[in-house]
Scaffold this active site. Structure first.
Site, short mmCIF file in Angstrom:
data_model
loop_
_atom_site.label_atom_id
_atom_site.label_comp_id
_atom_site.label_asym_id
_atom_site.label_seq_id
_atom_site.Cartn_x
_atom_site.Cartn_y
_atom_site.Cartn_z
N ASP A 169 -1.03 10.74 0.56
CA ASP A 169 -1.69 9.53 0.25
C ASP A 169 -1.61 8.22 1.51
O ASP A 169 -1.16 8.34 2.24
CB ASP A 169 -0.96 8.59 -0.63
CG ASP A 169 -0.77 9.37 -1.92
OD1 ASP A 169 -1.71 10.97 -2.44
OD2 ASP A 169 -0.36 8.61 -2.99
N ASP A 170 -2.34 7.08 1.46
CA ASP A 170 -2.02 6.14 2.17
C ASP A 170 -3.34 5.97 3.08
O ASP A 170 -4.33 4.95 4.16
CB ASP A 170 -1.28 5.44 1.84
CG ASP A 170 -0.46 5.25 0.91
OD1 ASP A 170 -1.39 4.79 -0.64
OD2 ASP A 170 0.80 4.91 0.89
N HIS A 219 -7.76 5.94 -3.74
CA HIS A 219 -6.44 6.04 -3.74
C HIS A 219 -6.26 4.21 -3.64
O HIS A 219 -5.42 3.75 -3.97
CB HIS A 219 -5.92 5.64 -2.97
CG HIS A 219 -4.24 5.85 -3.34
ND1 HIS A 219 -3.52 6.21 -4.04
CD2 HIS A 219 -3.05 5.12 -2.68
CE1 HIS A 219 -2.31 5.59 -4.05
NE2 HIS A 219 -1.94 4.95 -2.92
N HIS A 223 -5.07 -0.70 -1.81
CA HIS A 223 -4.17 -0.66 -2.60
C HIS A 223 -3.74 -1.50 -3.86
O HIS A 223 -2.24 -2.26 -3.76
CB HIS A 223 -2.81 -0.21 -1.93
CG HIS A 223 -2.16 0.63 -1.95
ND1 HIS A 223 -0.60 0.68 -2.43
CD2 HIS A 223 -2.05 2.14 -1.70
CE1 HIS A 223 -0.04 1.60 -3.08
NE2 HIS A 223 -1.14 2.37 -2.59
N HIS A 311 3.00 10.80 2.42
CA HIS A 311 2.06 10.06 3.16
C HIS A 311 1.70 10.45 4.36
O HIS A 311 2.63 10.82 4.47
CB HIS A 311 2.37 8.89 2.45
CG HIS A 311 3.00 8.07 1.57
ND1 HIS A 311 3.83 8.70 1.01
CD2 HIS A 311 2.07 8.11 0.14
CE1 HIS A 311 4.57 8.80 -0.58
NE2 HIS A 311 2.75 7.18 -0.38
NI NI Z 1 -0.12 4.43 -1.73
#
Ligand code: NI
Length: 446
Positions: A169-170, A219, A223, A311
């Site tokens: 993620d991210d 995603h 955020h 991540h």
């Molecule tokens: Ni995230």
């Protein structure tokens, strides 16, 4: 009896003797020819081939063009005509059916062709033929999945590797390419749930994900907690991210993950993508330690169908991933994207939430779109917390391609058919244990 008659008899007898002699000679010659033929073909030629290393040249020997593809299945074996000197001998000498030579078993059809380069059912049993037409045993790669073939070459549908999905993620970020190097080297796939705002800085990285078979996930753009946004704002978050992704790699996200795991059926319907939670939270964003990250995965629950959260914006996470990817493969795991995992498990992804693809979850009706269920509910059109249909429209998509070999289609045990579970409609029911506590206190890691 006069002399003439006697002479005549003598002559006849001599002729008879001569004829017998000739017959014996002919028989002898035939015998010699047979013995020589046997020696040359059965002993000398194989030895000569062995010495000359001609076994490796087999594909050249039975060189042939593709004539037809069975049933439009890309994985199906093709029939190759027997061509060339060696093959003509083979075709004329051998009958249809199974044959075996020093390189293995192969199958000849009545028309003289043989199967090669794919799967073929013969007498109700599926076999895998290599490009030279020999059957394969053990693990055989079928695109992203591996299938197992017994010693006798028959497909074993009960045996599969433990299939799990690594998700990151991210990102993308400065360490992502390092992770892609590792995935590419190991022929492993992962899913990247990216933030739209990061995509523009790492366009070639995103393109590379596509090139090596990884999955492009969204995603959101920057955020936010989606449940605090208006419908239009939610739409905007994912549209902007898809635009950035299309710019980078030519395609939008196929799957999504909500920041903080915070979403509901209304969000899924607005975004129109399958949403993914996770079954194993490594907590890598707080550990920030290679060994701790590594152990979180290796000692975690890696049940077949698990989804692992990491991540790729953190260096220790990427270093841990680089270490654990080859180790997982060595232990017999198969690393897939979330969509590949769904397909392998017989799930036609819906606009719903997915936490794992464990057999136990699917059998208890927690996985929307699992073809083993028999719901006839409407599609998940209402965002009001109603029932999530498990998608009777799903079977066709799944049956395409390699569907015949999927283990998911063999899970016949499940037939409860109630269909009125509400798993995806509000994911609080199964994100409690892993997601919620972090969602609140953490400021942005998920
Ligand atoms: Ni995230």
């Amino acid at each position: 009896m006069d002399k003439r008659v006697l002479r005549e008899r003598m002559r006849r007898k001599q002729r008879q003797l001569r004829r017998r002699k000739i017959m014996r000679l002919v028989g002898y010659v035939i015998g010699v020819v047979l013995v020589v033929t046997f020696l040359v073909r059965g002993v000398i030629l194989p030895i000569a081939r062995g010495i000359g290393g001609k076994d490796a040249d087999k594909p050249v020997e039975i060189q042939a063009e593709t004539t037809e593809t069975a049933a439009a299945d890309p994985d199906a074996a093709i029939r190759k005509p027997l061509k060339g000197k060696g093959d003509l001998t083979k075709a004329s000498d051998l009958t249809a059916g199974w044959h075996e030579d020093e390189n293995g078993k192969w199958y000849q059809n009545f028309d003289g062709t043989y199967y090669a380069g794919g799967f073929q059912e013969i007498d109700g049993v599926t076999y895998s033929f290599d490009d030279n037409g020999y059957i394969q045993t053990g693990w055989v790669s079928n695109g992203y999945d591996d299938l197992y073939f017994n010693e006798d070459g028959s497909y074993n549908p009960d045996k599969h590797k433990t299939r799990i999905a690594l998700t990151f993620d991210d990102g993308p970020g400065e360490y992502t390419d390092q992770l892609l190097d590792c995935l590419e080297e190991n022929n492993a796939h992962a899913t990247f749930f990216m933030l739209g705002q990061n995509v523009g800085n790492w366009e070639s990285t995103v393109q590379r994900m596509v090139d090596i078979g990884c999955e492009i996930g969204s995603h959101s753009y920057d955020h936010p907690d989606l449940l605090s946004l208006s419908e239009e704002e939610i739409q905007n978050q994912f549209q902007k991210t898809d635009d950035a992704l299309k710019q980078a790699c030519g395609q939008p996200a196929s799957v999504a993950r909500a920041p903080y795991g915070s979403a509901n059926q209304t969000v899924y319907d607005i975004v129109q993508k399958p949403f993914f939670m996770w079954s194993l939270d490594t907590q890598d964003w707080s550990l920030l330690n290679v060994d701790a990250d590594y152990n979180a995965v290796m000692n975690g629950d890696l049940t077949d169908g698990s989804i692992i959260l990491m991540h790729d914006i953190h260096e220790p996470s990427v270093q841990a991933a680089v270490k654990l990817i080859p180790d997982l493969l060595e232990k017999g795991y198969k690393l897939m994207t979330v969509s590949e995992l769904a397909e392998a498990k017989g799930v036609d992804l819906q606009y719903a939430s997915y936490t794992d693809f464990w057999d136990s979850s699917m059998e208890s009706g927690l996985v929307a779109g699992y073809e083993g269920s028999t719901s006839s509910e409407d599609e998940n059109s209402d965002g009001s917390g109603g029932d999530v249909s498990d998608g009777d429209s799903g079977e066709e998509t799944f049956d395409d391609g390699s569907g015949d070999y999927s283990d998911g289609s063999d899970d016949s045990g499940y037939s409860d058919g109630s269909g009125d579970y509400s798993d995806g409609s509000d994911d609080s029911s199964y994100s409690d244990d892993s997601g919620d506590e972090y969602c609140e206190e953490d400021s942005g890691e998920y």
